[in-house]
Scaffold this active site. Sequence first.
Site, PDB file in Angstrom:
ATOM      1  N   GLU A 333       0.852  -1.192   0.000  1.00 10.07           N
ATOM      2  CA  GLU A 333       0.000   0.000   0.000  1.00 10.07           C
ATOM      3  C   GLU A 333       0.890   1.244   0.000  1.00 10.07           C
ATOM      4  OE1 GLU A 333      -3.385   2.085   2.898  1.00 10.07           O
ATOM      5  OE2 GLU A 333      -1.991   0.610   3.712  1.00 10.07           O
ATOM      6  N   HIS A 334       1.736   1.366   1.019  1.00  9.45           N
ATOM      7  CA  HIS A 334       2.704   2.469   1.118  1.00  9.45           C
ATOM      8  C   HIS A 334       4.107   1.907   0.917  1.00  9.45           C
ATOM      9  CE1 HIS A 334      -0.291   5.137   3.109  1.00  9.45           C
ATOM     10  NE2 HIS A 334      -0.633   4.061   3.792  1.00  9.45           N
TER      11      HIS A 334
END
Length: 442
Positions: A333-334
């Site tokens: 995601e990040h």
Amino acid sequence: MTDVSFYEYSKLSADGKAALLRRSENDISSFMDKVKPILEAVRTEGDRAVARFGRELDKADISEATIKVTEAEFDAAFGLVSTDVIDAIKFGIENIRVFHEEQKPEAMWLKEVRPGAFAGDRFTPIQSVALYVPRGKGSFPSVTMMTSVPAVVAGVPHLAIVTPPAPDGSVDAATLVAARLAGVETVYKVGGAQAVAAVAYGTETIKPALKIVGPGSPWVVAAKRILAGVIDTGLPAGPSEAMIFADDTVHGGLAALDLLIEAEHGPDSSAYLVTHSRRVAEEALAALPEHWARMTAQRVDFSSTVLSGKCGGVVLTSSIQESYDFVNAYAPEHLEILSTDPFSHLGQITEAAEILMGPYTPVSIGNFCLGPNAVLPTSRWARTFGPLSVTDFVKRSSIGYVTAPAYPLFAENAHKLAIYEGFSSHANAVSPVRDAYLKPKG
């Protein structure tokens, strides 16, 4: 000291490497059966069920009469939030708006594909969208900013925020401040599976929406999966996850500092440091206790649970290429690229929802105020989904226009294909039968 999970990637078996890719939300089967009666109760009982679940599940002082936030509650919120925080919210909203204004597609475009024949796209706002703002393990005005601003930029006419109530039945004051400053003034005090059901089916107070966006717990993820045929559930956004990719140009203590950012969201988060440098790995492990000493007890508990469990820790690879391979397999995601020359690595990374470059761009800045959207696909969905954007709040219609002079060429070619595919009506529509209707009346 917590025993942080440490893996030497090249020494892992195929099963061991596959295990590192799992997230806490991968198996939500245990939630599906729990969620179904909640969804059915909201569908059949409306406000009564919403209020009841607020009292039973959120332990909140909530009634059918207090589900919707009042204008007075909005007004009062500005007196409960410090001017420093309000200024920070304004700063973030301004940057998020600038970014998403640039992202907004033009309302319509047409291209002349052949002389006298035009094709293009038209973009129009989705008419109603619900914005889910979680609260269980903290308060998130930043999520309000990230969901509200692109929706307002897109021009969605009917927007509503759903967010779990506090024990006293209130909504986090900074969330209300962010909502009003972003341009959303409809907020409902409902979270979890019951929130997804409420905006899918509608209740006496809560108007149904065509789509719901925003991250949530496994309860929310399960409800979205079940109701995907009732409401558009948007990109898959579950519990937080992050990967810190570090080369040998940075200090491991910096990598450890950033590793804790998403790990502190909750015990269901996922967080890995991946590096081919043993020095960086050892420095990171040594620095974690120092960083934990500066954190609150709750966040230490959450992050240490993550980093000592099966969804987090430090991964030491045998080469920079092996690090790239792990990042792409994980599809985080990040992603932070911690390096003094981050652009030298960027071309090797193809599977990540958000890529933050260099030692001055921690996830904190991306989450709160840089501009790109921090509502991101989780659980390897970055392989096919991108971040929340203005385009998530608009729908695209194809536009076609053929003029009389261009028609014969297109009709001829369409007729050939219609005959080949066996569609007689298709063929008739571009045959002399049509020509008879198109002749001017004499």
